[in-house]
Motif scaffolding. Structure first.
Motif, short mmCIF file in Angstrom:
data_model
loop_
_atom_site.label_atom_id
_atom_site.label_comp_id
_atom_site.label_asym_id
_atom_site.label_seq_id
_atom_site.Cartn_x
_atom_site.Cartn_y
_atom_site.Cartn_z
N ARG A 18 0.85 -1.20 0.00
CA ARG A 18 0.00 0.00 0.00
C ARG A 18 0.88 1.24 0.00
O ARG A 18 1.76 1.40 0.86
N ARG A 44 -4.83 4.58 -3.22
CA ARG A 44 -6.16 5.16 -3.38
C ARG A 44 -6.05 6.39 -4.26
O ARG A 44 -5.10 7.16 -4.18
N ASP A 242 -7.74 -3.85 0.39
CA ASP A 242 -8.79 -2.92 0.81
C ASP A 242 -9.92 -3.60 1.56
O ASP A 242 -11.10 -3.51 1.19
N GLY A 254 -13.61 -6.38 -0.47
CA GLY A 254 -12.52 -5.59 -0.99
C GLY A 254 -12.35 -5.75 -2.50
O GLY A 254 -13.32 -5.91 -3.24
#
Length: 309
Positions: A18, A44, A242, A254
């Motif tokens: 991430r 994101r 996620d 997710g």
């Protein structure tokens, strides 16, 4: 579709990393490239959206993609285009040890991105909704793809256009509540493999299939009838990111993320710094010709505050 076999399988792939912004997670990306010669990272959209949509820093970062960016008329599409290329260039910059604004992207006939002048590092890009996904490899081809785990793909009409007869039979043996996410897994694997070999949607999904995730047996490409189609030179993995989780190889919640990575048989490139990938005489000639313009504007170069677009 058949390919040469190897006796020793490739190293396993690390979990997707991430990346919450320009300063987060890059050490893990470097570590994955060092250990596996493959790194997968996700972010994101909100963490990588440009604030100054027409600013000079964004233009410098996008480089050759600037005109393509201006041609996009829908604001959300433009924002996602800029954010995904920013993430990709930052990731490539980490692999090449250069400022991200110096990375130049090119595109093949099917739209597959590549790094201009640095073919020792292969790249892949995917995005869905607000998820951005990037794959890097220093040992061969790579393709990545992502979809929401709860995307309603399982319909008989779609099965006929996506699955081989072997896959359809295997899906229909599953309990009904597991068929949807199983089809999402197959979809992302097929997208990832198609991207890796540069075919995109030119390769009909009914012309090749995938085995189940029956660990410890590795996932393989299969012919429509279910016979092996690739060997150990290809490695496939499916992850959940996620908020989802894996349960006996099945993703719940997710996003489903699949990776296809090949091993060209020469091992991973240990030193991917851009200056060591290029001919020293060429670098010297270009540096001499450019003079002071060869240096970045400052030590941050475009690495420092390019996200303050």
């Amino acid at each position: 579709m058949t390919a040469r076999r190897r006796t020793a399988p490739s190293p396993s792939l690390g979990e997707p990393v991430r990346i919450s912004g320009r300063d987060g997670g890059w050490d893990r990306v470097r570590a994955d490239l060092e250990e596996h010669a493959v790194a997968v990272l996700h972010a994101r959209l909100s963490d990588w959206r440009p604030e100054g949509a027409g600013g000079p820093r964004l233009r410098a970062l996008l480089g050759r993609d600037w005109d393509r960016y201006l041609e996009l008329t829908h604001p959300h599409v433009r924002m996602r285009f800029a954010a995904s290329r920013a993430l990709l260039k930052y990731a490539a910059g980490v692999a090449l040890r250069v400022p991200p604004h110096t990375v130049e992207l090119g595109y093949g006939l099917t739209g597959r991105p590549y790094l201009r002048g640095c073919d020792a590092v292969d790249i892949s890009l995917s995005h869905t909704e607000d998820l951005l996904l990037v794959g890097l490899s220093t040992k061969g081809l790579i393709g990545v793809d992502a979809e929401r785990a709860d995307r309603p793909l399982y319909t008989r009409g779609l099965l006929r256009n996506v699955c081989t007869p072997h896959e359809t039979t295997a899906l229909e043996r599953l309990p009904h509540h597991r068929r949807g996410v199983a089809l999402v897994r197959l979809w992302t694997l097929k997208e990832a493999y198609s991207k890796a070999i540069g075919q995109g949607l030119r390769l009909r999904f009914t012309e090749f299939g995938f085995s189940g995730d029956d660990r410890p047996e590795p996932v393989r490409v299969l012919t429509p009838e279910g016979a092996p189609g690739t060997g150990d030179e290809w490695q496939f993995r499916t992850f959940s990111v996620d908020g989802g989780h894996m349960d006996d190889g099945h993703v719940d919640g997710g996003h489903v993320v699949s990776v296809a990575a090949s091993d060209a048989g020469f091992g991973g490139t240990r030193d991917t710094a851009a200056h060591t990938l290029l001919d020293p005489l060429v670098v010297e000639a270009v540096t001499e010709a450019l003079g002071d313009d060869a240096e970045p504007e400052d030590e941050a170069g475009g690495e420092g505050d390019l996200l303050d677009w």
